[in-house]
Design a protein around this motif. Structure first.
Motif, PDB file in Angstrom:
ATOM      1  N   GLN A 294       0.974  -0.938  -0.173  1.00 44.42           N
ATOM      2  CA  GLN A 294       0.012  -0.028   0.091  1.00 44.42           C
ATOM      3  C   GLN A 294       0.899   1.268   0.086  1.00 44.42           C
ATOM      4  O   GLN A 294       1.342   1.529   1.104  1.00 44.42           O
ATOM      5  CB  GLN A 294      -0.993  -0.078   1.005  1.00 44.42           C
ATOM      6  CG  GLN A 294      -1.816  -1.153   1.152  1.00 44.42           C
ATOM      7  CD  GLN A 294      -2.221  -1.616   2.516  1.00 44.42           C
ATOM      8  OE1 GLN A 294      -1.957  -1.049   3.638  1.00 44.42           O
ATOM      9  NE2 GLN A 294      -3.483  -2.265   2.517  1.00 44.42           N
ATOM     10  N   THR A 349     -10.256  -1.089   5.700  1.00 39.82           N
ATOM     11  CA  THR A 349     -10.134  -2.388   6.920  1.00 39.82           C
ATOM     12  C   THR A 349      -9.871  -1.664   8.297  1.00 39.82           C
ATOM     13  O   THR A 349      -9.969  -2.159   9.320  1.00 39.82           O
ATOM     14  CB  THR A 349      -8.949  -3.066   6.539  1.00 39.82           C
ATOM     15  OG1 THR A 349      -9.139  -3.480   5.241  1.00 39.82           O
ATOM     16  CG2 THR A 349      -9.169  -4.375   7.442  1.00 39.82           C
ATOM     17  N   ARG A 374      -4.160   5.939  -1.883  1.00 42.02           N
ATOM     18  CA  ARG A 374      -3.156   5.560  -2.046  1.00 42.02           C
ATOM     19  C   ARG A 374      -1.920   6.158  -3.099  1.00 42.02           C
ATOM     20  O   ARG A 374      -2.607   6.772  -4.084  1.00 42.02           O
ATOM     21  CB  ARG A 374      -3.220   4.194  -2.693  1.00 42.02           C
ATOM     22  CG  ARG A 374      -3.539   3.185  -1.497  1.00 42.02           C
ATOM     23  CD  ARG A 374      -3.766   1.751  -1.920  1.00 42.02           C
ATOM     24  NE  ARG A 374      -4.646   1.042  -1.166  1.00 42.02           N
ATOM     25  CZ  ARG A 374      -5.177  -0.345  -1.514  1.00 42.02           C
ATOM     26  NH1 ARG A 374      -4.799  -0.973  -2.229  1.00 42.02           N
ATOM     27  NH2 ARG A 374      -5.925  -1.034  -0.500  1.00 42.02           N
ATOM     28  N   GLN A 388     -13.844   1.625  -1.016  1.00 46.18           N
ATOM     29  CA  GLN A 388     -13.858   0.392  -1.059  1.00 46.18           C
ATOM     30  C   GLN A 388     -15.166   0.021  -0.342  1.00 46.18           C
ATOM     31  O   GLN A 388     -15.773   0.922   0.500  1.00 46.18           O
ATOM     32  CB  GLN A 388     -12.678   0.207   0.110  1.00 46.18           C
ATOM     33  CG  GLN A 388     -11.176  -0.210  -0.822  1.00 46.18           C
ATOM     34  CD  GLN A 388     -10.216  -0.684   0.264  1.00 46.18           C
ATOM     35  OE1 GLN A 388     -10.370  -0.480   1.564  1.00 46.18           O
ATOM     36  NE2 GLN A 388      -9.255  -1.606  -0.594  1.00 46.18           N
ATOM     37  N   GLU A 390     -16.235  -2.468   2.230  1.00 47.34           N
ATOM     38  CA  GLU A 390     -15.855  -3.590   3.360  1.00 47.34           C
ATOM     39  C   GLU A 390     -16.589  -3.896   4.305  1.00 47.34           C
ATOM     40  O   GLU A 390     -17.830  -3.525   4.492  1.00 47.34           O
ATOM     41  CB  GLU A 390     -14.730  -2.444   4.109  1.00 47.34           C
ATOM     42  CG  GLU A 390     -13.817  -3.013   4.982  1.00 47.34           C
ATOM     43  CD  GLU A 390     -12.554  -3.251   4.574  1.00 47.34           C
ATOM     44  OE1 GLU A 390     -12.170  -2.816   3.374  1.00 47.34           O
ATOM     45  OE2 GLU A 390     -11.654  -4.274   5.046  1.00 47.34           O
ATOM     46  N   PHE A 426      -2.888 -11.560   2.577  1.00 50.32           N
ATOM     47  CA  PHE A 426      -2.823 -10.299   3.281  1.00 50.32           C
ATOM     48  C   PHE A 426      -2.072 -10.685   4.765  1.00 50.32           C
ATOM     49  O   PHE A 426      -2.207 -11.668   5.185  1.00 50.32           O
ATOM     50  CB  PHE A 426      -4.302  -9.761   3.651  1.00 50.32           C
ATOM     51  CG  PHE A 426      -4.963  -9.546   2.136  1.00 50.32           C
ATOM     52  CD1 PHE A 426      -4.786  -8.231   1.621  1.00 50.32           C
ATOM     53  CD2 PHE A 426      -5.822 -10.319   1.416  1.00 50.32           C
ATOM     54  CE1 PHE A 426      -5.239  -7.949   0.181  1.00 50.32           C
ATOM     55  CE2 PHE A 426      -6.574 -10.037   0.407  1.00 50.32           C
ATOM     56  CZ  PHE A 426      -6.056  -9.031  -0.253  1.00 50.32           C
ATOM     57  N   GLY A 450     -10.711 -12.365   3.749  1.00 52.85           N
ATOM     58  CA  GLY A 450     -10.180 -13.660   4.580  1.00 52.85           C
ATOM     59  C   GLY A 450     -10.661 -13.573   5.860  1.00 52.85           C
ATOM     60  O   GLY A 450     -11.436 -12.893   6.303  1.00 52.85           O
ATOM     61  N   ALA A 468     -13.596 -11.093   6.817  1.00 52.14           N
ATOM     62  CA  ALA A 468     -13.291  -9.740   6.508  1.00 52.14           C
ATOM     63  C   ALA A 468     -13.398  -9.613   4.960  1.00 52.14           C
ATOM     64  O   ALA A 468     -12.731 -10.763   4.319  1.00 52.14           O
ATOM     65  CB  ALA A 468     -12.180  -9.119   7.041  1.00 52.14           C
ATOM     66  N   TRP A 469     -13.782  -8.557   4.513  1.00 50.05           N
ATOM     67  CA  TRP A 469     -13.254  -8.230   2.964  1.00 50.05           C
ATOM     68  C   TRP A 469     -13.114  -6.796   2.730  1.00 50.05           C
ATOM     69  O   TRP A 469     -13.998  -5.921   3.432  1.00 50.05           O
ATOM     70  CB  TRP A 469     -14.338  -8.893   2.065  1.00 50.05           C
ATOM     71  CG  TRP A 469     -15.814  -8.344   2.471  1.00 50.05           C
ATOM     72  CD1 TRP A 469     -16.402  -7.318   2.225  1.00 50.05           C
ATOM     73  CD2 TRP A 469     -16.775  -8.846   3.484  1.00 50.05           C
ATOM     74  NE1 TRP A 469     -17.780  -7.016   2.553  1.00 50.05           N
ATOM     75  CE2 TRP A 469     -17.815  -7.959   3.406  1.00 50.05           C
ATOM     76  CE3 TRP A 469     -16.698  -9.941   4.543  1.00 50.05           C
ATOM     77  CZ2 TRP A 469     -19.000  -8.140   4.241  1.00 50.05           C
ATOM     78  CZ3 TRP A 469     -17.904 -10.149   5.117  1.00 50.05           C
ATOM     79  CH2 TRP A 469     -18.929  -9.336   5.146  1.00 50.05           C
TER      80      TRP A 469
HETATM   81  N1  PHE Z   1      -7.714  -4.263   2.919  1.00 51.69           N
HETATM   82  C1  PHE Z   1      -7.366  -5.098   1.824  1.00 51.69           C
HETATM   83  C2  PHE Z   1      -7.234  -4.102   0.707  1.00 51.69           C
HETATM   84  O1  PHE Z   1      -7.032  -3.235   0.540  1.00 51.69           O
HETATM   85  C3  PHE Z   1      -8.617  -5.947   1.363  1.00 51.69           C
HETATM   86  C4  PHE Z   1      -8.914  -7.094   2.549  1.00 51.69           C
HETATM   87  C5  PHE Z   1      -9.746  -6.357   3.729  1.00 51.69           C
HETATM   88  C6  PHE Z   1      -8.648  -8.076   2.750  1.00 51.69           C
HETATM   89  C7  PHE Z   1     -10.210  -7.477   4.506  1.00 51.69           C
HETATM   90  C8  PHE Z   1      -8.882  -9.102   3.288  1.00 51.69           C
HETATM   91  C9  PHE Z   1      -9.733  -8.780   4.708  1.00 51.69           C
HETATM   92  O2  PHE Z   1      -7.048  -4.585  -0.543  1.00 51.69           O
END
Ligand code: PHE
Length: 503
Positions: A294, A349, A374, A388, A390, A426, A450, A468-469
Motif C-alpha cells: 500500500q 479495513t 494510495r 472500498q 468493506e 494479506f 479472509g 473480513a473483505w
Molecule cells: N484491505 C485489503 C485491501 O485493501 C482488502 C481486505 C480486507 C483483505 C479485509 C482481507 C480482509 O486490498
C-alpha cells in the motif's frame, strides 16, 4: 395545410433558400432554435423542405498542450539531451533529459519514428545514437508539430478547421489524446424542394392543425371537422435529459442497499488515521515489503497521531514475538514513532478493526463504504483516490466457507453472474482469498478477503472468527456499466453521463 410556424419558415426560405437554421430563426423571428427545427421537420415530412446537415470538424488544443509546448514534447527534450553528446545510454536518458520514467519509452518511440535517433547496443546495454536528421532537427528550433500546437493554443476553445491543418501532422498529434482534441460542429441548412417552391408560388394558406384531441372535441363532434396532425416519430425534438444520480453515487446506493438487505449495519470513520490503526493493528510489519503493498500518503500536518499507550504496548509485543497469541510475531524492531505517523487511510479495513475493538462480542455484522487513498499511478484500473466496500461477520461458528457464501451472495445480488475465487495474501488474514469478476471476457480483480489472524483479534479480546473483505467500488462500477477504464467514472463526460441509462 400549414401551421403558423411552418408558414413563417417557408416564407423565410422563399427569400433565402439554403439558409442555415440560425439565419432562418433570425429572419422569421423565432425565439428558440428548436421552434425552427420543429417547424422544418414538419415541412420536411410534408415534402416541402429538405434539411441539410453538414459536420464541420475542428482541431483544438488538448488539456496538456500548453504544458507540452512550454516544457517541450518528451522526444524534443530527449533530442536536446542527445544532441549535446551525440550518444546516450538509454538508462541515462531520464536523468539527462529531466523526464519522468514513464515518459522515457514514449520519447524513445517518437525519436525512432521520426528518425532522430537509432537504438544500438554498446557494451551490452542499449544506447541512443543521434542521426543526421536528428542533428538537423535539434538545431532547427520548433518543429512543425510544435508550431501546430502553438497555433491551436492561439485559436482558443473553438480550434482551427481541420481542413486548414496538414492532415499527416494532425493525425500524428491526434494519437496523443491530451495534446489535441477533435471537435465537431453540426450545421443545419434548410432547402426548398420543388414541391415547396410550387407551394410558395401558389401562395400558402394557414390552417389550424390539431395535435391533441380533447374530451371536449369528442363530445361535441368537432373532431370530425378539424385537421388532425399525423403522428411523426421522426420529427425533430430536442433531447431532454432528466437529472439522475452520478454513476458512482448510484453504485454506492446499490451496494449500501444490498448489505442492508443482507442484515448488515453501516459504519463510518475518518480519512486521517495513524499508521498504528491502518497497519500495525492489522499485523502489517513495519519493515516488511508487505507495507509497500500500500504505497501510502503520509501527512505532514498532523505529522503524528496519539495512540493509546496500553494498546500500543500489546501490539508492539505481538509484532516482536507474538505475545500470548501463539504466534512468533515478526521479530526485528518496533518503532512507536512509525506507529504514530499520520496518513490518509489506505483501506477501510481500519474502520472495521476500530469497530471490532469497541465491539469484541458476537454477533457483529457491519459494512462500510468509504474513500481510500494510495500513491498509485493512474491507469485503467487504478486511481489514487477510490472507494472500498468493506465488511465483517463475526459470530461463534463463522468459517471460511461462510465467507465464500457471503461474497457469492453479495455479487449475485448485484447481478454479477460469474465470480471466481483465488487464494490471496494479506498480512492480517489467514486463509485469504481474492474475488474476480468477468468483465468483457477478462477476469478483473475486485478485492481481497479472509479470516482475521489471531495476532489481529487477540489484543481486543475477540474470541470468535472474523470474516473480513474489502472490495473496490469503482471496479464494481466498471462491471456494472461495462466500462473498461475506471477513469471515465470521474471524467465528467456529459455525453456519457446523459446517455447512460439509469442503473
Ligand atoms: N484491505 C485489503 C485491501 O485493501 C482488502 C481486505 C480486507 C483483505 C479485509 C482481507 C480482509 O486490498
Amino acid at each position: 395545410m400549414l401551421s403558423a410556424g411552418e408558414r413563417k419558415v417557408l416564407l423565410a426560405l422563399g427569400a433565402r433558400d439554403g439558409a442555415s437554421v440560425e439565419s432562418v430563426q433570425a429572419a422569421a423571428g423565432f425565439s428558440e432554435l428548436v421552434e425552427v427545427m420543429n417547424a422544418a421537420s414538419w415541412l420536411a415530412s410534408k415534402g416541402l423542405v429538405r434539411i441539410g446537415e453538414r459536420v464541420d470538424r475542428y482541431l483544438a488544443a488538448g488539456p496538456e498542450a500548453r504544458d507540452a509546448l512550454d516544457r517541450g514534447l518528451p522526444e524534443r527534450r530527449a533530442l536536446k539531451a542527445l544532441a549535446a553528446t551525440g550518444m546516450l545510454a538509454v538508462a541515462d536518458l531520464a536523468a539527462a533529459a529531466g523526464m519522468e520514467k514513464e515518459e522515457v519509452s514514449l520519447a524513445m518511440g517518437h525519436l525512432k519514428k521520426r528518425g532522430w535517433a537509432d537504438i544500438r547496443r554498446a557494451d551490452g546495454q542499449p544506447v541512443l545514437e543521434l542521426t543526421p536528421e536528428g542533428d538537423a532537427a535539434a538545431s532547427a528550433g520548433r518543429g512543425p508539430d510544435e508550431e501546430l500546437l502553438a497555433h491551436l493554443l492561439g485559436a482558443g476553445d473553438r480550434g482551427v478547421p481541420e481542413g486548414e491543418v496538414d492532415p499527416k501532422l494532425a493525425e500524428a498529434l491526434r494519437g496523443r489524446r491530451a495534446l489535441v482534441r477533435a471537435r465537431e460542429e453540426v450545421r443545419r441548412t434548410l432547402h426548398l424542394t420543388d414541391l415547396g417552391r410550387r407551394a410558395l408560388a401558389r401562395g400558402i394558406t394557414v390552417k389550424e392543425e390539431v395535435a391533441q384531441l380533447t374530451p371536449q372535441m369528442l363530445k361535441t363532434g368537432r373532431w370530425r371537422r378539424v385537421e388532425l396532425r399525423p403522428y411523426d416519430v421522426a420529427a425533430y425534438a430536442p433531447a431532454l435529459h432528466g437529472g439522475k444520480p452520478h454513476p458512482v453515487r448510484e453504485v454506492l446506493d446499490r451496494v449500501r442497499s444490498v448489505f442492508k438487505q443482507m442484515g448488515f449495519a453501516e459504519i463510518r470513520g475518518d480519512f486521517v488515521e495513524s499508521a498504528f490503526w491502518d497497519m500495525d493493528v492489522l499485523f502489517t510489519p513495519q519493515d516488511h515489503p508487505a507495507r509497500d503493498m500500500q504505497d501510502t500518503l503520509y501527512l505532514s500536518s498532523p505529522k503524528e497521531m496519539p495512540v493509546d499507550p496500553a494498546l500500543l504496548e500489546r501490539v508492539r509485543r505481538i509484532h516482536l514475538d507474538g505475545g500470548d497469541t501463539g504466534s512468533r510475531g515478526w521479530g526485528g524492531e518496533y518503532s512507536e514513532r512509525e506507529a504514530r505517523r499520520a496518513l490518509l487511510r489506505t483501506h477501510t479495513t481500519v474502520l472495521t478493526i476500530r469497530h471490532l475493538s469497541e465491539h469484541p462480542d458476537p454477533p457483529v455484522k457491519v459494512f462500510s463504504l468509504g474513500r481510500c487513498f494510495r500513491r498509485e499511478s493512474v491507469d485503467y484500473s487504478h486511481l489514487p483516490e477510490f472507494h472500498q466496500v468493506e465488511g465483517i461477520v463475526m459470530e461463534e461458528n463463522a468459517s471460511f466457507a461462510m465467507l465464500v457464501g457471503v461474497m457469492r451472495e453479495f455479487y449475485q445480488r448485484l447481478g454479477f453472474e460469474d465470480i471466481r475465487l483465488r487464494p490471496g495474501y494479506f498480512p492480517y488474514t489467514e486463509p485469504s482469498m481474492e474475488v474476480e469478476v468477468l468483465l468483457r471476457g477478462k477476469w478483473l480483480e475486485m478485492g481481497g478477503s479472509g479470516v482475521f489472524r489471531p495476532e489481529v483479534t487477540a489484543p481486543f479480546g475477540v474470541k470468535h472468527p472474523v470474516l473480513a473483505w474489502g472490495q473496490g467500488l469503482e471496479r464494481i462500477a466498471m462491471v456494472m456499466y461495462g466500462i473498461d477504464d475506471m477513469r471515465s467514472l470521474y471524467e465528467t463526460d456529459l455525453g456519457w453521463l446523459r446517455a447512460r441509462p439509469l442503473g
